[in-house]
Design an enzyme around this catalytic site. Structure first.
Site, PDB file in Angstrom:
ATOM      1  N   LYS A  54      42.214  42.505  31.696  1.00  0.00           N
ATOM      2  CA  LYS A  54      42.531  43.890  32.065  1.00  0.00           C
ATOM      3  C   LYS A  54      43.548  44.494  31.104  1.00  0.00           C
ATOM      4  O   LYS A  54      43.389  45.619  30.629  1.00  0.00           O
ATOM      5  CB  LYS A  54      43.075  43.951  33.500  1.00  0.00           C
ATOM      6  CG  LYS A  54      42.096  43.508  34.563  1.00  0.00           C
ATOM      7  CD  LYS A  54      42.655  43.705  35.952  1.00  0.00           C
ATOM      8  CE  LYS A  54      43.895  42.880  36.235  1.00  0.00           C
ATOM      9  NZ  LYS A  54      43.621  41.428  36.236  1.00  0.00           N
ATOM     10  N   ARG A  96      45.757  46.317  44.571  1.00  0.00           N
ATOM     11  CA  ARG A  96      45.115  45.031  44.807  1.00  0.00           C
ATOM     12  C   ARG A  96      44.688  44.835  46.259  1.00  0.00           C
ATOM     13  O   ARG A  96      44.081  43.829  46.582  1.00  0.00           O
ATOM     14  CB  ARG A  96      46.076  43.889  44.420  1.00  0.00           C
ATOM     15  CG  ARG A  96      46.306  43.758  42.920  1.00  0.00           C
ATOM     16  CD  ARG A  96      45.174  42.970  42.255  1.00  0.00           C
ATOM     17  NE  ARG A  96      45.384  42.795  40.839  1.00  0.00           N
ATOM     18  CZ  ARG A  96      46.050  41.787  40.300  1.00  0.00           C
ATOM     19  NH1 ARG A  96      46.603  40.870  41.075  1.00  0.00           N
ATOM     20  NH2 ARG A  96      46.183  41.692  38.995  1.00  0.00           N
ATOM     21  N   ARG A 102      46.006  30.460  27.490  1.00  0.00           N
ATOM     22  CA  ARG A 102      46.948  31.505  27.085  1.00  0.00           C
ATOM     23  C   ARG A 102      48.259  30.905  26.563  1.00  0.00           C
ATOM     24  O   ARG A 102      48.798  29.967  27.137  1.00  0.00           O
ATOM     25  CB  ARG A 102      47.249  32.454  28.254  1.00  0.00           C
ATOM     26  CG  ARG A 102      46.062  33.289  28.640  1.00  0.00           C
ATOM     27  CD  ARG A 102      46.430  34.421  29.566  1.00  0.00           C
ATOM     28  NE  ARG A 102      46.900  33.983  30.878  1.00  0.00           N
ATOM     29  CZ  ARG A 102      46.993  34.781  31.929  1.00  0.00           C
ATOM     30  NH1 ARG A 102      46.651  36.065  31.811  1.00  0.00           N
ATOM     31  NH2 ARG A 102      47.417  34.327  33.084  1.00  0.00           N
ATOM     32  N   ARG A 119      53.013  30.139  29.802  1.00  0.00           N
ATOM     33  CA  ARG A 119      53.652  30.759  30.948  1.00  0.00           C
ATOM     34  C   ARG A 119      53.746  29.754  32.091  1.00  0.00           C
ATOM     35  O   ARG A 119      52.829  28.963  32.309  1.00  0.00           O
ATOM     36  CB  ARG A 119      52.844  31.978  31.405  1.00  0.00           C
ATOM     37  CG  ARG A 119      53.224  33.237  30.690  1.00  0.00           C
ATOM     38  CD  ARG A 119      52.352  34.422  30.997  1.00  0.00           C
ATOM     39  NE  ARG A 119      51.789  34.476  32.340  1.00  0.00           N
ATOM     40  CZ  ARG A 119      50.980  35.451  32.740  1.00  0.00           C
ATOM     41  NH1 ARG A 119      50.624  36.395  31.897  1.00  0.00           N
ATOM     42  NH2 ARG A 119      50.491  35.456  33.959  1.00  0.00           N
ATOM     43  N   ARG A 153      45.480  31.945  42.391  1.00  0.00           N
ATOM     44  CA  ARG A 153      45.374  33.369  42.091  1.00  0.00           C
ATOM     45  C   ARG A 153      43.955  33.878  42.344  1.00  0.00           C
ATOM     46  O   ARG A 153      43.749  34.951  42.907  1.00  0.00           O
ATOM     47  CB  ARG A 153      45.722  33.640  40.626  1.00  0.00           C
ATOM     48  CG  ARG A 153      47.187  33.605  40.301  1.00  0.00           C
ATOM     49  CD  ARG A 153      47.412  34.343  38.988  1.00  0.00           C
ATOM     50  NE  ARG A 153      48.409  33.672  38.185  1.00  0.00           N
ATOM     51  CZ  ARG A 153      48.182  33.078  37.019  1.00  0.00           C
ATOM     52  NH1 ARG A 153      46.964  33.053  36.523  1.00  0.00           N
ATOM     53  NH2 ARG A 153      49.151  32.503  36.361  1.00  0.00           N
TER      54      ARG A 153
END
Length: 290
Positions: A70, A147, A181, A225, A236
């Protein structure tokens, strides 16, 4: 509660009304939570939007599972259309890095993959919109909000959303992408070390997403992260499916939802997304000029 009821019955296309309304909401008690965190099919014809979005307020929302991209596509459209890209995830991370009074609470929430309350998110979003309004920003591309149905109703009560772009990616590719990531601890650059190569099977097309590798001077400084672990990523996704899928239906029923299946990485997906949005590809213009 009276403030919420007024907001949910009031419609306004004024961008400037949003910060005030969110400021009112941030002082009320909201119970719901907020997670910080293949090519276009024949049925997905280009979206005919009428006037070119440039030159007018663009009020768009990006939906999609955590890690789907996104932020990547919202930021590209932000630059193309000249409107700010506002990521609630970035707002939370900025608050964390500032070591302010909310940082300890937010740190615990993020590391456990839990939900940040609406009150905190709306407070941060309100501050960002007010700062943008003071600088003369017109319109926005929201990434990570709303959300939940409650959040969508709040947003609908204070501003008109033109379009909701729902990015979709196969779950196996999504999981690999999230776990790959990396961030440069020195410059803050975002990279991805995952090389995703999924073979065609059971009617699904093959998919290839090349890694986004860092330049040599960043290679030794990459960090992961804290919330990019398999356990947290799966949590998630579970929360997203439970809380946010209904938001897709909310906007679908209003005729504002554009579903876009990512066919691969940025080189494959970006031109097709622009086509679906009925926007010119600046790369095509450069090629024609050459």
């Amino acid at each position: 509660m009276a403030v919420l009821n007024r907001l949910l019955t009031r419609r306004s296309s004024s961008f400037s009304s949003l910060p005030y309304a969110l400021r009112c909401l941030s002082s009320s008690s909201l119970n719901s939570g907020f997670e910080l965190r293949a090519p276009l099919s024949p049925s997905h014809s280009p979206l005919r939007r009428g006037p070119d979005p440039k030159g007018r307020n663009v009020q768009w929302v990006f939906l999609g599972c955590p890690g789907v991209g996104k932020g990547t596509y919202a930021s590209r459209l932000s630059r193309l259309l000249g409107v700010p890209h506002i990521s609630t995830g970035d707002l939370v991370r900025d608050e964390l890095s500032s070591h302010g009074p909310l940082a300890p609470e937010l740190s615990e929430i993020v590391n456990q993959g839990k939900l940040v309350s609406d009150e905190i998110i709306i407070n941060l979003l309100s501050k960002r919109l007010e700062a943008g309004e003071a600088k003369g920003e017109a319109g926005f591309i929201l990434d990570g909000f709303p959300r939940t149905i409650r959040q969508a109703e709040i947003l609908e009560g204070v501003t008109d959303i033109d379009l909701v772009i729902n990015l979709k990616l196969r779950e196996e590719a999504l999981l690999a992408k999230c776990l790959g990531r990396r961030i440069c601890s020195e410059c803050g650059g975002n990279y991805n070390v995952a090389c995703i190569d999924i073979k065609a099977e059971d009617g699904s097309p093959e998919m290839y997403m090349a890694p986004l590798l860092p330049p040599p001077h960043c290679a030794s400084k990459l960090i992961t992260r804290a919330d990019d672990t398999e356990e947290v990523v799966k949590e998630r996704l579970r929360i997203y499916n439970e809380m946010t899928r209904p938001v897709e239906e909310f906007y679908r029923n209003r005729g504002k939802l554009l579903e876009f299946d990512l066919p691969g990485g940025i080189p494959e997906s970006w031109p097709k997304l622009l086509q679906a949005l009925n926007l010119d590809n600046p790369e095509d213009s450069k090629s024609a000029a050459a």
